[in-house]
Write a protein that holds these residues in place. Structure first.
Motif, mmCIF file in Angstrom:
data_model
loop_
_atom_site.group_PDB
_atom_site.id
_atom_site.type_symbol
_atom_site.label_atom_id
_atom_site.label_comp_id
_atom_site.label_asym_id
_atom_site.label_seq_id
_atom_site.Cartn_x
_atom_site.Cartn_y
_atom_site.Cartn_z
ATOM 1 N N LEU A 290 -8.371 34.073 -35.568
ATOM 2 C CA LEU A 290 -7.955 34.227 -34.713
ATOM 3 C C LEU A 290 -8.221 33.788 -33.392
ATOM 4 N N ILE A 291 -9.299 35.044 -32.917
ATOM 5 C CA ILE A 291 -9.939 34.784 -31.675
ATOM 6 C C ILE A 291 -11.212 33.934 -31.228
ATOM 7 N N TYR A 292 -11.465 33.596 -32.562
ATOM 8 C CA TYR A 292 -12.338 32.419 -32.429
ATOM 9 C C TYR A 292 -11.471 30.835 -32.365
ATOM 10 N N CYS A 293 -10.431 30.637 -32.462
ATOM 11 C CA CYS A 293 -9.934 30.156 -32.119
ATOM 12 C C CYS A 293 -8.860 30.579 -30.403
ATOM 13 N N TYR A 294 -8.646 31.411 -30.284
ATOM 14 C CA TYR A 294 -8.310 30.890 -28.560
ATOM 15 C C TYR A 294 -9.555 31.449 -28.154
ATOM 16 N N LEU A 295 -10.683 31.548 -28.954
ATOM 17 C CA LEU A 295 -11.898 31.773 -27.432
ATOM 18 C C LEU A 295 -12.388 29.761 -26.967
ATOM 19 N N GLY A 296 -11.074 28.920 -27.997
ATOM 20 C CA GLY A 296 -12.270 27.802 -27.740
ATOM 21 C C GLY A 296 -13.160 27.245 -28.956
ATOM 22 N N GLY A 297 -12.360 27.661 -30.385
ATOM 23 C CA GLY A 297 -13.914 27.422 -31.191
ATOM 24 C C GLY A 297 -12.242 25.857 -31.655
ATOM 25 N N LYS A 298 -14.054 25.209 -32.348
ATOM 26 C CA LYS A 298 -12.881 23.985 -32.775
ATOM 27 C C LYS A 298 -13.193 23.714 -33.968
ATOM 28 N N GLU A 299 -13.629 24.779 -34.884
ATOM 29 C CA GLU A 299 -14.620 24.661 -36.324
ATOM 30 C C GLU A 299 -14.339 25.244 -37.132
ATOM 31 N N LYS A 300 -14.558 25.390 -38.707
ATOM 32 C CA LYS A 300 -13.066 26.054 -39.676
ATOM 33 C C LYS A 300 -13.976 27.311 -39.824
ATOM 34 N N SER A 301 -13.306 28.334 -40.132
ATOM 35 C CA SER A 301 -13.940 29.432 -40.604
ATOM 36 C C SER A 301 -14.450 30.164 -42.292
ATOM 37 N N THR A 302 -15.607 30.524 -42.548
ATOM 38 C CA THR A 302 -15.447 30.662 -44.166
ATOM 39 C C THR A 302 -15.816 31.786 -44.189
ATOM 40 N N ILE A 303 -16.070 32.567 -45.377
ATOM 41 C CA ILE A 303 -16.633 33.407 -46.177
ATOM 42 C C ILE A 303 -16.825 33.384 -47.566
ATOM 43 N N LEU A 304 -18.296 33.305 -47.618
ATOM 44 C CA LEU A 304 -18.595 33.163 -49.236
ATOM 45 C C LEU A 304 -18.549 34.541 -50.657
ATOM 46 N N GLY A 305 -18.252 34.002 -51.206
ATOM 47 C CA GLY A 305 -18.654 35.563 -52.029
ATOM 48 C C GLY A 305 -19.651 34.644 -53.271
ATOM 49 N N ILE A 306 -19.665 35.493 -54.484
ATOM 50 C CA ILE A 306 -20.573 35.356 -56.195
ATOM 51 C C ILE A 306 -19.560 34.551 -56.563
ATOM 52 N N ASN A 307 -19.926 33.511 -57.101
ATOM 53 C CA ASN A 307 -19.638 32.898 -58.713
ATOM 54 C C ASN A 307 -18.502 32.072 -57.898
ATOM 55 N N ASN A 308 -19.900 31.516 -56.832
ATOM 56 C CA ASN A 308 -18.882 30.120 -56.176
ATOM 57 C C ASN A 308 -17.379 30.767 -55.335
ATOM 58 N N SER A 309 -17.157 31.761 -54.879
ATOM 59 C CA SER A 309 -15.739 32.109 -54.844
ATOM 60 C C SER A 309 -15.629 32.311 -53.120
ATOM 61 N N LYS A 310 -14.460 31.230 -52.343
ATOM 62 C CA LYS A 310 -14.934 31.415 -50.683
ATOM 63 C C LYS A 310 -13.027 31.525 -50.634
ATOM 64 N N TRP A 311 -13.267 31.975 -48.729
ATOM 65 C CA TRP A 311 -12.341 31.121 -47.949
ATOM 66 C C TRP A 311 -12.875 30.756 -47.038
ATOM 67 N N ASN A 312 -12.079 29.703 -46.469
ATOM 68 C CA ASN A 312 -11.891 28.401 -45.935
ATOM 69 C C ASN A 312 -10.623 28.798 -44.980
ATOM 70 N N PHE A 313 -10.278 29.047 -43.563
ATOM 71 C CA PHE A 313 -9.459 28.511 -42.714
ATOM 72 C C PHE A 313 -10.026 27.217 -41.616
ATOM 73 N N TYR A 314 -8.810 26.755 -41.584
ATOM 74 C CA TYR A 314 -9.008 25.390 -40.823
ATOM 75 C C TYR A 314 -8.710 25.584 -39.090
ATOM 76 N N ASN A 315 -8.561 25.007 -38.263
ATOM 77 C CA ASN A 315 -9.372 25.439 -37.060
ATOM 78 C C ASN A 315 -7.616 25.599 -36.088
ATOM 79 N N MET A 316 -7.324 25.725 -36.091
ATOM 80 C CA MET A 316 -5.685 26.156 -34.950
ATOM 81 C C MET A 316 -6.105 25.857 -33.112
ATOM 82 N N GLU A 317 -4.721 25.237 -32.008
ATOM 83 C CA GLU A 317 -5.087 26.139 -31.591
ATOM 84 C C GLU A 317 -4.574 26.486 -30.923
#
Length: 427
Positions: A290-317
């Motif tokens: 949320l902070i990244y998008c507010y500061l003007g970030g244009k990419e997605k955000s990702t968190i990686l874990g073991i066993n190929n687990s991950k979470w992605n969030f797409y960008n917002m205005e």
């Protein structure tokens, strides 16, 4: 020889106890009063009396009856006699049952009587707003710490209470705990990312006491290495990319959310944890996103874990990000006034009943039952993980899980987790 060839007058501990008990009974003049602890203080489990006392009670209840009752050879007669003979006292001296008027066991303790009289016709719950003044400047690290565990944060920062959850172990633990496993994986991951030698890592863990020096522990460590390698390679590649840091101060009503956003890559935010990721692991990344998008970030955000687990969030205005930040800041302020029941049990429940593709809650009975079972499993625990009901902080807020608490957990989980699930990028 006594066991194989017993003789008269041989010492017999059991008979000695019985004879001593008989002497006690024969020596009484008018009353015999016997007591024992029938229940444990912390749990509702039952304690049983000495076998001698139990035999005495059984004999009396089976061979006597009350004069005012019609003599019947039934279980009811035994219960009547038992109730006449035995009384279960309250666990604490301040229990309201001790102050019932004209009760045979009525208490007149001055200290507790004053408190009981002051509380008549009043009902209190632990979850009440506190009068603490909340600082206008909100530190982003504290903000994240709150949302990772709102109840514990409330105890630590508003009540200044630190509860000890460590229990004394009477036996040696031959298997590392979940926290120890996390520490081991974290250490291995950092070594691999920094491209350092890991040949002596087993000796290191045995020296610090996380592993025992045997083949089972060595085999366990090798398996952990195998799980970590894939994650470490991904992080190693990402860490070669340039990073920047941004400081921020976001005005929200009369408050200012202040802090720094670290390790911003040109591909967006990338975080990692050496574990299989679940919904509750995504909270910190969501707030940083949320902070990244507010500061003007244009990419997605990702968190990686073991066993190929991950979470992605797409960008917002920027405006949309601000609305979400405003919502979570308001939740933070309310959560400092009274505990927020945002717990893992609720997170696991919403993760089952929410359709991430169609962005809606599934209402059919099969899914609802599955979600309910998952919530109860997280709450009570099983052979693989400790239930949330044993958490000392949660136990203070929810002493017994009932329907009202379950409904509160459901509503709070919906309100705070659904925005996160809505912005999850499904690959």
């Amino acid at each position: 020889m006594i066991q194989k060839k017993p003789r008269i007058c041989d010492p017999n501990r059991r008979n000695q106890d019985r004879y001593l008990f008989l002497e006690t009974i024969l020596s009484i003049k008018k009353y015999l009063y016997i007591s024992y602890i029938g229940e444990k203080k912390s749990l509702s489990s039952k304690n049983y009396p000495s076998i001698l006392l139990e035999e005495l009670i059984n004999y009396i209840t089976n061979n006597f009856y009350l004069l005012e009752k019609e003599r019947k050879k039934s279980n009811k007669n035994s219960k009547d006699v038992f109730s006449f003979l035995c009384h279960l006292h309250t666990k604490t001296g301040f229990d309201i049952k001790n102050f019932v008027k004209n009760n045979h066991y009525q208490s007149f303790d001055v200290t507790w009587l004053k408190i009981i009289n002051s509380k008549k016709n009043k009902k209190y719950t632990f979850i009440k707003p506190t009068p603490h003044i909340i600082k206008k400047d909100i530190n982003f690290k504290n903000f994240i710490s709150f949302w990772n565990n709102p109840i514990r944060y409330f105890f630590h920062n508003q009540l200044n209470i630190q509860l000890n959850s460590n229990k004394f172990k009477i036996t040696e633990n031959f298997q590392p705990s979940a926290l120890d496993i996390y520490k081991i994986r974290l250490h291995i991951t950092k070594k691999l990312i920094e491209n350092k030698d890991t040949s002596n890592i087993f000796q290191y863990f045995t020296d610090v006491g996380l592993l025992s020096n045997d083949n089972f522990s060595f085999s366990f460590l090798e398996k952990q290495k195998e799980k970590i390698v894939s994650l470490a390679k991904k992080i190693y590649v990402i860490n070669t990319l340039p990073v920047i840091k941004k400081n921020f101060c976001i005005k929200i009503h009369n408050y200012c959310l202040r802090g720094s956003l670290y390790e911003i890559h040109n591909v967006g935010l990338v975080r990692w944890k050496p574990k299989i990721l679940h919904l509750n692991d995504s909270m910190q990344l969501w707030l940083e996103h949320l902070i990244y998008c507010y500061l003007g970030g244009k990419e997605k955000s990702t968190i990686l874990g073991i066993n190929n687990s991950k979470w992605n969030f797409y960008n917002m205005e920027k405006e949309e990000a601000y609305r979400h930040i405003e919502k979570y800041v308001s939740g933070y302020i309310e959560g400092l006034k009274k505990p927020l029941l945002l717990i893992k049990s609720g997170a696991n429940w919403i993760n089952i009943i929410y359709d991430k593709i169609n962005k809606k809650i599934i209402l059919d009975n099969k899914t609802k039952n599955k979600g309910y079972e998952k919530m109860l499993s997280t709450w009570h625990g099983n052979q693989y993980h400790i239930g949330e009901k044993y958490d000392p902080y949660i136990k203070k807020i929810i002493p017994i899980l009932n329907e009202n608490y379950i409904n509160d957990i459901y509503q709070i989980s919906k309100f705070w987790w659904i925005p996160i699930l809505n912005y999850q990028l499904i690959n």
